[in-house]
Design a protein around this motif. Structure first.
Motif, PDB file in Angstrom:
ATOM      1  N   ASP B  87       0.831  -1.191   0.000  1.00 40.24           N
ATOM      2  CA  ASP B  87       0.000   0.000   0.000  1.00 40.24           C
ATOM      3  C   ASP B  87       0.881   1.264   0.000  1.00 40.24           C
ATOM      4  O   ASP B  87       1.823   1.363   0.785  1.00 40.24           O
ATOM      5  CB  ASP B  87      -0.898  -0.006   1.239  1.00 40.24           C
ATOM      6  N   ALA B  88       0.538   2.193  -0.876  1.00 38.25           N
ATOM      7  CA  ALA B  88       1.394   3.363  -1.073  1.00 38.25           C
ATOM      8  C   ALA B  88       1.421   4.284   0.139  1.00 38.25           C
ATOM      9  O   ALA B  88       2.328   5.107   0.277  1.00 38.25           O
ATOM     10  CB  ALA B  88       0.962   4.139  -2.316  1.00 38.25           C
ATOM     11  N   ILE B  89       0.437   4.179   1.031  1.00 38.74           N
ATOM     12  CA  ILE B  89       0.450   5.020   2.233  1.00 38.74           C
ATOM     13  C   ILE B  89       0.995   4.230   3.423  1.00 38.74           C
ATOM     14  O   ILE B  89       1.933   4.664   4.088  1.00 38.74           O
ATOM     15  CB  ILE B  89      -0.966   5.579   2.543  1.00 38.74           C
ATOM     16  N   ALA B  90       0.441   3.023   3.664  1.00 39.12           N
ATOM     17  CA  ALA B  90       0.866   2.229   4.819  1.00 39.12           C
ATOM     18  C   ALA B  90       2.352   1.881   4.749  1.00 39.12           C
ATOM     19  O   ALA B  90       3.049   1.879   5.756  1.00 39.12           O
ATOM     20  CB  ALA B  90       0.025   0.954   4.916  1.00 39.12           C
ATOM     21  N   ASP B  91       2.840   1.577   3.534  1.00 42.76           N
ATOM     22  CA  ASP B  91       4.252   1.208   3.369  1.00 42.76           C
ATOM     23  C   ASP B  91       4.988   2.279   2.583  1.00 42.76           C
ATOM     24  O   ASP B  91       5.766   1.983   1.680  1.00 42.76           O
ATOM     25  CB  ASP B  91       4.367  -0.136   2.640  1.00 42.76           C
ATOM     26  N   GLU B  92       4.734   3.527   2.932  1.00 40.75           N
ATOM     27  CA  GLU B  92       5.206   4.633   2.116  1.00 40.75           C
ATOM     28  C   GLU B  92       6.713   4.594   1.832  1.00 40.75           C
ATOM     29  O   GLU B  92       7.137   4.760   0.689  1.00 40.75           O
ATOM     30  CB  GLU B  92       4.843   5.975   2.774  1.00 40.75           C
ATOM     31  N   GLU B  93       7.511   4.334   2.866  1.00 46.04           N
ATOM     32  CA  GLU B  93       8.966   4.367   2.670  1.00 46.04           C
ATOM     33  C   GLU B  93       9.428   3.313   1.676  1.00 46.04           C
ATOM     34  O   GLU B  93      10.190   3.596   0.759  1.00 46.04           O
ATOM     35  CB  GLU B  93       9.685   4.195   4.023  1.00 46.04           C
ATOM     36  N   THR B  94       8.940   2.072   1.866  1.00 44.62           N
ATOM     37  CA  THR B  94       9.330   0.986   0.960  1.00 44.62           C
ATOM     38  C   THR B  94       8.864   1.283  -0.457  1.00 44.62           C
ATOM     39  O   THR B  94       9.603   1.098  -1.420  1.00 44.62           O
ATOM     40  CB  THR B  94       8.701  -0.353   1.435  1.00 44.62           C
ATOM     41  N   VAL B  95       7.621   1.755  -0.555  1.00 41.11           N
ATOM     42  CA  VAL B  95       7.052   2.017  -1.878  1.00 41.11           C
ATOM     43  C   VAL B  95       7.848   3.107  -2.594  1.00 41.11           C
ATOM     44  O   VAL B  95       8.177   2.987  -3.773  1.00 41.11           O
ATOM     45  CB  VAL B  95       5.558   2.394  -1.749  1.00 41.11           C
ATOM     46  N   LYS B  96       8.224   4.167  -1.853  1.00 44.42           N
ATOM     47  CA  LYS B  96       8.983   5.260  -2.485  1.00 44.42           C
ATOM     48  C   LYS B  96      10.314   4.771  -3.041  1.00 44.42           C
ATOM     49  O   LYS B  96      10.769   5.227  -4.082  1.00 44.42           O
ATOM     50  CB  LYS B  96       9.200   6.402  -1.489  1.00 44.42           C
ATOM     51  N   GLY B  97      10.921   3.819  -2.322  1.00 45.42           N
ATOM     52  CA  GLY B  97      12.178   3.263  -2.804  1.00 45.42           C
ATOM     53  C   GLY B  97      12.007   2.464  -4.083  1.00 45.42           C
ATOM     54  O   GLY B  97      12.938   2.321  -4.873  1.00 45.42           O
ATOM     55  N   ARG B  98      10.814   1.951  -4.285  1.00 46.08           N
ATOM     56  CA  ARG B  98      10.574   1.105  -5.471  1.00 46.08           C
ATOM     57  C   ARG B  98      10.148   1.898  -6.693  1.00 46.08           C
ATOM     58  O   ARG B  98      10.058   1.369  -7.792  1.00 46.08           O
ATOM     59  CB  ARG B  98       9.473   0.087  -5.153  1.00 46.08           C
ATOM     60  N   ILE B  99       9.793   3.169  -6.467  1.00 48.27           N
ATOM     61  CA  ILE B  99       9.316   3.979  -7.586  1.00 48.27           C
ATOM     62  C   ILE B  99      10.425   4.905  -8.064  1.00 48.27           C
ATOM     63  O   ILE B  99      11.093   5.551  -7.258  1.00 48.27           O
ATOM     64  CB  ILE B  99       8.083   4.823  -7.175  1.00 48.27           C
ATOM     65  N   GLY B 100      10.619   4.948  -9.374  1.00 47.42           N
ATOM     66  CA  GLY B 100      11.525   5.923  -9.969  1.00 47.42           C
ATOM     67  C   GLY B 100      10.692   6.912 -10.758  1.00 47.42           C
ATOM     68  O   GLY B 100       9.703   6.535 -11.374  1.00 47.42           O
ATOM     69  N   VAL B 101      11.087   8.187 -10.698  1.00 51.81           N
ATOM     70  CA  VAL B 101      10.256   9.211 -11.322  1.00 51.81           C
ATOM     71  C   VAL B 101      11.070  10.044 -12.300  1.00 51.81           C
ATOM     72  O   VAL B 101      12.202  10.426 -12.005  1.00 51.81           O
ATOM     73  CB  VAL B 101       9.665  10.151 -10.248  1.00 51.81           C
TER      74      VAL B 101
END
Lengths: 124, 319
Positions: B87-101
């Motif tokens: 979940d992009a909010i609950a696991d925000e830190e992990t998710v941010k690491g997985r997304i490149g922008v």
């Protein structure tokens, strides 16, 4: 293998891919058991969608021209396969229709035409 | 009459030859209301790993809002966003690491060199891979000592891409990445994206107005207009689903207007967008009448243009 895809022919790209692979198989350019280029390699080289190539390969598999082997790739089916035989028979029939039309135009009677066919068949 | 009824195909059967059901991105029921009255309304789509999805729609359709919501830059009112099942909010830190922008404008500091930018990223991402970054710089022809501000638009885009690839992002989100790039740089980018998803461990979502890039490289299309989802699914099915019907002014019958999803009218005739399954009957009917209608395949631009010209509005600003 040669694949020439036109972007303006109006014919969908997956149809163009199917047609060209089918004729390469029928002409023997692609041999039974031979691997088709991988989905992703072909998509990258032709700069088209992976799903376009996937669709072409899947439909060729449904026709029995090729076979998808999970994790290995897509391979040309053995010529003994029923559908391939049927297609080859259709091709022979079409060629005979041409021959018959040419014979009629030249007033060649059926019996002579059959003789010609026999002679040609023995030579092959 | 609701001519903009969503028309959503699933991509599940089209990906049977693909990598399975690993979802790079799952958006469900995403809704965001603004005080201005604009609303992103109940957006749902899936991007499986291994594929490139084009996000299209006219200006103001909600593309940038959607991207900002996925990146958690804007708070959502309803719905869920999962990135590789997290979940992009609950696991925000992990998710941010997985997304490149990659944004359409440079987001690094102009005065820094390429090398200094890379060093700064080491502190931002726990999975930072300095060797990979060096490798990307070499591959993209970027010099460590060049100042970011001195890079061309294409080179700045490559730098953003190098950063995204060097923290092992598995979902790449690009906002108008090809805007301002010449044809060679665009080809190059599309090849890079194709390589990036090749191992079926990563997905790409990119918004664009340049439909030539979609025609060549997108596997899937998500089309939003007026804040609503119009289509999500394989690109080929999107184009195959519609036909353009053209005729003279007298050929535009009430029956055709009722069928059309959108019409562009002009003095000497009209262009109408219809569902592909209706097009055959229309062409046949026209042959028995006086004039023969022209029925053609519809391109992505045609579909976007005409779905934004409702059939039941006679006078648009175009006329």
């Amino acid at each position: 293998m040669r694949l020439v895809i036109s972007s303006v022919s109006g014919e969908p790209m997956y149809e163009q891919i199917k047609q060209q692979i089918r004729s390469a198989v029928l002409s023997g350019e692609l041999k039974p058991g031979e691997a088709l280029p991988s989905l992703r390699k072909l998509a990258r080289e032709l700069r088209i969608s992976v799903l376009t190539v996937t669709r072409a390969y899947n439909e060729l598999a449904d026709e029995g021209v090729v076979q998808n082997i999970q994790g290995k790739g897509t391979f040309v089916m053995d010529k003994g396969s029923e559908s391939m035989k049927r297609q080859l028979a259709d091709r022979a029939r079409a060629a005979l229709a041409d021959a018959a039309a040419a014979a009629k135009a030249a007033d060649i009677p059926l019996i002579d035409l059959m003789g010609m066919l026999e002679e040609t068949y023995q030579q092959e | 009459m609701n001519v903009m009824a969503p028309f959503v195909a699933t991509s599940s059967n089209a990906t049977t030859n693909g990598p399975g059901n690993l979802m790079a991105l799952s958006v469900t029921g995403l809704t965001k209301r603004y005080k201005s009255g604009f609303m992103l309304d109940d957006i749902t789509f899936d991007l499986p790993a291994g594929y490139i999805m084009g996000l299209i729609g006219p200006n103001g359709a909600g593309k940038s809002t959607l991207i900002r919501l996925i990146l958690n830059m804007t708070r959502r009112d309803a719905g869920s966003i999962d990135v590789f099942g997290l979940d992009a909010i609950a696991d925000e830190e992990t998710v941010k690491g997985r997304i490149g922008v990659v944004f359409d404008a440079n987001c690094f500091i102009d005065a820094w060199t390429v090398g200094k930018t890379g060093r700064a990223m080491r502190d931002m991402y726990s999975a930072w891979d300095a060797a990979r970054f060096d490798d990307c710089l070499r591959r993209f022809g970027l010099d460590r000592s060049t100042r970011v501000g001195a890079l061309s638009r294409g080179m700045q885009m490559r730098l953003m891409l190098a950063v995204a690839l060097s923290h092992h992002a598995r979902l790449l989100i690009l906002d108008e990445p090809t805007a301002g790039l010449d044809v060679l740089a665009r080809d190059d980018l599309m090849d890079l994206l194709r390589d990036y998803v090749a191992d079926c461990e990563a997905g790409v979502l990119f918004s664009t107005h340049i439909t030539a890039d979609l025609e060549r490289s997108a596997d899937l299309i998500t089309y939003i207009t007026g804040g609503r989802l119009y289509y999500t699914g394989p690109k080929d099915e999107f184009e195959d689903s519609f036909r353009i019907v053209r005729g003279g002014p007298d050929d535009l019958t009430d029956g055709l207007v009722a069928l059309a999803l959108g019409i562009r009218r002009y003095d000497t005739g009209f262009d109408a967008l219809v569902r592909a399954e209706r097009a055959g009957a229309l062409a046949a009917a026209s042959r028995t009448g006086g004039h023969v209608l022209v029925v053609e395949p519809a391109g992505i631009d045609d579909i976007v243009r005409l779905t934004n010209m409702p059939a039941d509005i006679e006078e648009g600003w175009q006329s």
